[in-house]
Scaffold this motif. Structure first.
Motif, PDB file in Angstrom:
ATOM      1  N   GLN A  33      39.434  41.344  40.148  1.00 21.09           N
ATOM      2  CA  GLN A  33      39.889  42.719  39.936  1.00 21.09           C
ATOM      3  C   GLN A  33      39.587  43.202  38.523  1.00 21.09           C
ATOM      4  N   ASN A  34      38.892  44.328  38.440  1.00 18.77           N
ATOM      5  CA  ASN A  34      38.521  44.981  37.178  1.00 18.77           C
ATOM      6  C   ASN A  34      37.627  44.100  36.303  1.00 18.77           C
ATOM      7  N   CYS A  45      41.259  49.016  45.540  1.00 21.28           N
ATOM      8  CA  CYS A  45      42.318  50.014  45.720  1.00 21.28           C
ATOM      9  C   CYS A  45      43.002  49.816  47.068  1.00 21.28           C
ATOM     10  N   THR A  51      44.678  54.510  45.048  1.00 18.11           N
ATOM     11  CA  THR A  51      45.585  53.801  44.153  1.00 18.11           C
ATOM     12  C   THR A  51      45.018  52.431  43.833  1.00 18.11           C
ATOM     13  N   VAL A  52      44.738  52.191  42.550  1.00 18.96           N
ATOM     14  CA  VAL A  52      44.222  50.895  42.119  1.00 18.96           C
ATOM     15  C   VAL A  52      45.322  49.854  42.307  1.00 18.96           C
ATOM     16  N   ARG A  54      47.290  46.626  41.445  1.00 20.72           N
ATOM     17  CA  ARG A  54      47.565  45.887  40.217  1.00 20.72           C
ATOM     18  C   ARG A  54      48.025  44.459  40.489  1.00 20.72           C
ATOM     19  N   LYS A  55      48.687  44.251  41.631  1.00 23.54           N
ATOM     20  CA  LYS A  55      49.217  42.934  41.984  1.00 23.54           C
ATOM     21  C   LYS A  55      48.623  42.501  43.318  1.00 23.54           C
ATOM     22  N   GLU A  58      49.912  43.517  46.817  1.00 23.78           N
ATOM     23  CA  GLU A  58      49.626  44.867  47.314  1.00 23.78           C
ATOM     24  C   GLU A  58      48.478  44.879  48.328  1.00 23.78           C
TER      25      GLU A  58
END
Length: 163
Positions: A33-34, A45, A51-52, A54-55, A58
């Motif tokens: 991720q990223n 997303c 929505t990106v 982050r965890k 998700e």
């Protein structure tokens, strides 16, 4: 048609297999991720592409209260790096497909399908418009970073090397 992956679910995934699969998909997510992976930045997303995430938790959702577990994500829509949402469920016995147009999130789609082939091989039949040459970089990455036992699905066609 576009660059598409196909996965037919023949039977439900046992809870123990699903737990192992989702743990490994979470590991991949945390590592990519990223980050620049195989020459492209990968941003994952939610299924809408807005929505990106982050965890890693998700990535996993239930289709409805009291129903089945799924893995669901897309590319970054605001950067035009999304296409069709990827959805892989634990109990839905049906034919699925995901057209990614080979956008960067395709890495996680292919990784998830290779992991499903490795940990739930009797549950899914996996094929693709891509061939072995398209899948091998992801397979090699998985073998180096996640599990050396990973293997390509049987229905991935051998690549054709150009002279």
């Amino acid at each position: 048609m576009g660059y598409t992956h196909y996965f037919k679910q023949n039977k439900p995934v046992a809870d123990q297999q699903w737990t192992l699969l989702t743990a490994q998909v979470a590991n991949v997510f945390l590592l990519i991720q990223n980050r620049d992976v195989l020459g492209q930045e990968i941003v994952i997303c939610d299924s809408t592409g807005t929505t990106v995430l982050r965890k890693c938790d998700e990535l996993f959702r239930r289709t409805a209260p009291g129903s089945q577990n799924c893995i669901s994500f897309n590319g970054h829509g605001l950067l035009d790096l999304d296409h069709e949402s990827f959805l892989l469920c634990q109990h839905a016995q049906r034919d699925w497909f995901c057209k990614t147009a080979a956008k960067p999130y395709d890495f996680l789609v292919v990784a998830t399908l290779i992991l499903a082939n490795t940990y739930c091989s009797d549950c899914y039949e996996i094929s693709s418009d891509g061939d072995e040459l398209d899948w091998l970089p992801v397979l090699q990455w998985l073998k180096e970073h996640i599990d050396a036992r990973c293997s390509l699905p049987l229905r991935i066609e051998p690549g054709v090397s150009l002279p």
